[in-house]
Scaffold this motif. Sequence first.
Motif, mmCIF file in Angstrom:
data_model
loop_
_atom_site.group_PDB
_atom_site.id
_atom_site.type_symbol
_atom_site.label_atom_id
_atom_site.label_comp_id
_atom_site.label_asym_id
_atom_site.label_seq_id
_atom_site.Cartn_x
_atom_site.Cartn_y
_atom_site.Cartn_z
ATOM 1 N N SER A 104 62.660 19.777 55.319
ATOM 2 C CA SER A 104 61.787 20.673 54.563
ATOM 3 C C SER A 104 60.685 21.244 55.471
ATOM 4 O O SER A 104 60.031 20.504 56.203
ATOM 5 C CB SER A 104 61.170 19.871 53.422
ATOM 6 O OG SER A 104 60.395 20.709 52.610
ATOM 7 N N ALA B 40 58.153 12.201 46.913
ATOM 8 C CA ALA B 40 58.899 11.467 47.940
ATOM 9 C C ALA B 40 58.926 12.276 49.239
ATOM 10 O O ALA B 40 58.848 13.508 49.221
ATOM 11 C CB ALA B 40 60.339 11.230 47.469
ATOM 12 N N GLY B 41 59.047 11.586 50.346
ATOM 13 C CA GLY B 41 59.272 12.220 51.658
ATOM 14 C C GLY B 41 58.212 13.242 52.012
ATOM 15 O O GLY B 41 57.004 12.991 51.915
ATOM 16 N N THR B 42 58.673 14.413 52.405
ATOM 17 C CA THR B 42 57.766 15.485 52.808
ATOM 18 C C THR B 42 56.838 15.889 51.658
ATOM 19 O O THR B 42 55.655 16.177 51.880
ATOM 20 C CB THR B 42 58.591 16.698 53.293
ATOM 21 O OG1 THR B 42 59.173 16.348 54.548
ATOM 22 C CG2 THR B 42 57.758 17.946 53.462
ATOM 23 N N SER B 43 57.357 15.877 50.442
ATOM 24 C CA SER B 43 56.525 16.253 49.295
ATOM 25 C C SER B 43 55.400 15.237 49.100
ATOM 26 O O SER B 43 54.289 15.587 48.682
ATOM 27 C CB SER B 43 57.380 16.367 48.037
ATOM 28 O OG SER B 43 58.334 17.401 48.198
ATOM 29 N N THR C 9 64.781 15.290 42.380
ATOM 30 C CA THR C 9 64.732 13.957 42.987
ATOM 31 C C THR C 9 64.711 12.859 41.918
ATOM 32 O O THR C 9 63.802 12.791 41.089
ATOM 33 C CB THR C 9 63.510 13.856 43.924
ATOM 34 O OG1 THR C 9 63.682 14.841 44.943
ATOM 35 C CG2 THR C 9 63.366 12.488 44.543
ATOM 36 N N LYS D 201 59.666 14.664 60.347
ATOM 37 C CA LYS D 201 60.478 15.794 60.810
ATOM 38 C C LYS D 201 61.268 15.388 62.046
ATOM 39 O O LYS D 201 62.470 15.601 62.139
ATOM 40 C CB LYS D 201 59.554 16.942 61.188
ATOM 41 C CG LYS D 201 59.508 18.266 60.584
ATOM 42 C CD LYS D 201 59.967 18.703 59.275
ATOM 43 C CE LYS D 201 60.486 17.759 58.272
ATOM 44 N NZ LYS D 201 60.115 17.999 56.914
ATOM 45 N N GLU E 193 64.068 12.662 61.359
ATOM 46 C CA GLU E 193 65.230 13.032 60.557
ATOM 47 C C GLU E 193 66.179 13.999 61.250
ATOM 48 O O GLU E 193 67.373 13.947 61.007
ATOM 49 C CB GLU E 193 64.833 13.561 59.172
ATOM 50 C CG GLU E 193 64.085 14.871 59.165
ATOM 51 C CD GLU E 193 63.738 15.323 57.733
ATOM 52 O OE1 GLU E 193 62.743 16.020 57.576
ATOM 53 O OE2 GLU E 193 64.476 14.991 56.804
ATOM 54 N N VAL F 44 68.175 20.850 55.511
ATOM 55 C CA VAL F 44 67.808 19.571 54.894
ATOM 56 C C VAL F 44 66.349 19.232 55.184
ATOM 57 O O VAL F 44 65.616 18.773 54.312
ATOM 58 C CB VAL F 44 68.766 18.446 55.376
ATOM 59 C CG1 VAL F 44 68.179 17.075 55.080
ATOM 60 C CG2 VAL F 44 70.122 18.598 54.686
ATOM 61 N N SER G 162 57.902 18.358 43.993
ATOM 62 C CA SER G 162 59.304 18.239 44.388
ATOM 63 C C SER G 162 59.871 19.618 44.691
ATOM 64 O O SER G 162 59.911 20.468 43.811
ATOM 65 C CB SER G 162 60.106 17.582 43.261
ATOM 66 O OG SER G 162 61.480 17.551 43.592
ATOM 67 N N GLN G 163 60.278 19.813 45.936
ATOM 68 C CA GLN G 163 60.893 21.089 46.313
ATOM 69 C C GLN G 163 62.056 21.392 45.391
ATOM 70 O O GLN G 163 62.117 22.445 44.773
ATOM 71 C CB GLN G 163 61.353 21.009 47.788
ATOM 72 C CG GLN G 163 61.849 22.320 48.412
ATOM 73 C CD GLN G 163 63.230 22.747 47.963
ATOM 74 O OE1 GLN G 163 63.419 23.911 47.553
ATOM 75 N NE2 GLN G 163 64.196 21.857 47.974
ATOM 76 N N SER G 164 62.996 20.446 45.298
ATOM 77 C CA SER G 164 64.231 20.675 44.547
ATOM 78 C C SER G 164 64.021 20.554 43.040
ATOM 79 O O SER G 164 64.759 21.143 42.254
ATOM 80 C CB SER G 164 65.282 19.648 44.971
ATOM 81 O OG SER G 164 64.831 18.337 44.654
#
Length: 357
Positions: free
Chosen positions: A155, A55-58, A107, A238, A241, A153, A102-104
């Motif tokens: 990334s 998702a998103g940046t990933s 998700t 970037k 957001e 927030v 996924s960074q975290s």
Amino acid sequence: EKGTYPHYMLKEIDEQPAVMRKIIQNYQNDSGELQIDQDILSAMNDSDRIYIIAAGTSYHAGLVGKQFLERMAQIPVEVHISSEFGYNMPLLSKKPLFIFISQSGETADSRQVLVQIKEMGHKSLTITNVQGSTLSREADYTLLLHAGPEIAVASTKAYTAQLAVLAILAEVTAKSRDIEVPFSLVQELGIVANAMEVLRDSKEEFEAIAREYLSVTRNCFFIGRGIDFYVGLEGALKLKEISYIQAEGFAGGELKHGTIALIEEGTPVIALATQKFVNLSIRGNVKEVVARGANPCIISMDGLNTDEDRFVIPEVHELLTPLISVVPMQLISYYAALHRDCDVDKPRNLAKSVTVE
Ligand code: F6R
């Protein structure tokens, strides 16, 4: 701790050269060669198609990762947004391997896909910054980013770390399949780290670009062709957001199919030109938007630059340019948000890890 830095985001942008070096170190064996667990290599080689889910940046890192894996290791790759995959599932190949980026590692949208594909009996690899995270625990295999905690927030260093790890995965897989990689990735990532340092020392220029192009504008467009298009998507994410400027990334060739209608007098258009084979075409697109009143900001790579360019990034291997060209996107967004008095590290309406569907 952010130490003397005014924001975590700026600190994390500045950490990128060190993260590159740390990744090289962590993935090198005693004889200096890049190395990945044999289990993961077997899973890569047993599969006939890779499905990247993120998702998103990933997700944007996945789009670039597909190029690495297809061009270096010659395995077909599809990239999917995790929130759509469940009900828009493509017809899968016979031996799929799923890669979750996924960074975290938390998700929820991505986790739902993992649960679903596990039930179907498919193998999975998670690329994450957080050891022991849910996606890491529940997947068959994990590759770590070694980027250190990402607090802001937005990334930044996780994206470049994801690209570096994906490149390493592609290179090591290629070698295991006896496919020749015509450059030394260790050496090229070292060149990337040095180039990141040059950009880190050029902050005033990005602050000036943000001031000149983005202080008052309502919107901003990013254009690129080839791999530059994907970096433009990340640049736009970037910017929107953290600065709340409406921003979109477009493939240069798509402009004439509709988007160019949005160009007005003074609309900022940030164009990336790091790819030799599309250099002339992207510059043609810049001329088209300038003819409609746009305010162009061309960011090119050394060797491909012309007098009209606003910033020239140092030369790196043409496949690895996203690792470098994203840094101006990060810094321009940072300064645009700062100039517009936005809360850089904690933008409105956003959370660092999105643990709800
Ligand atoms: C953008 C950003 C988000 C995340 C997305 C996925 O700067 O941070 O788009 O990339 O929420 O998060 P992870 O990578 O933790 O799965």
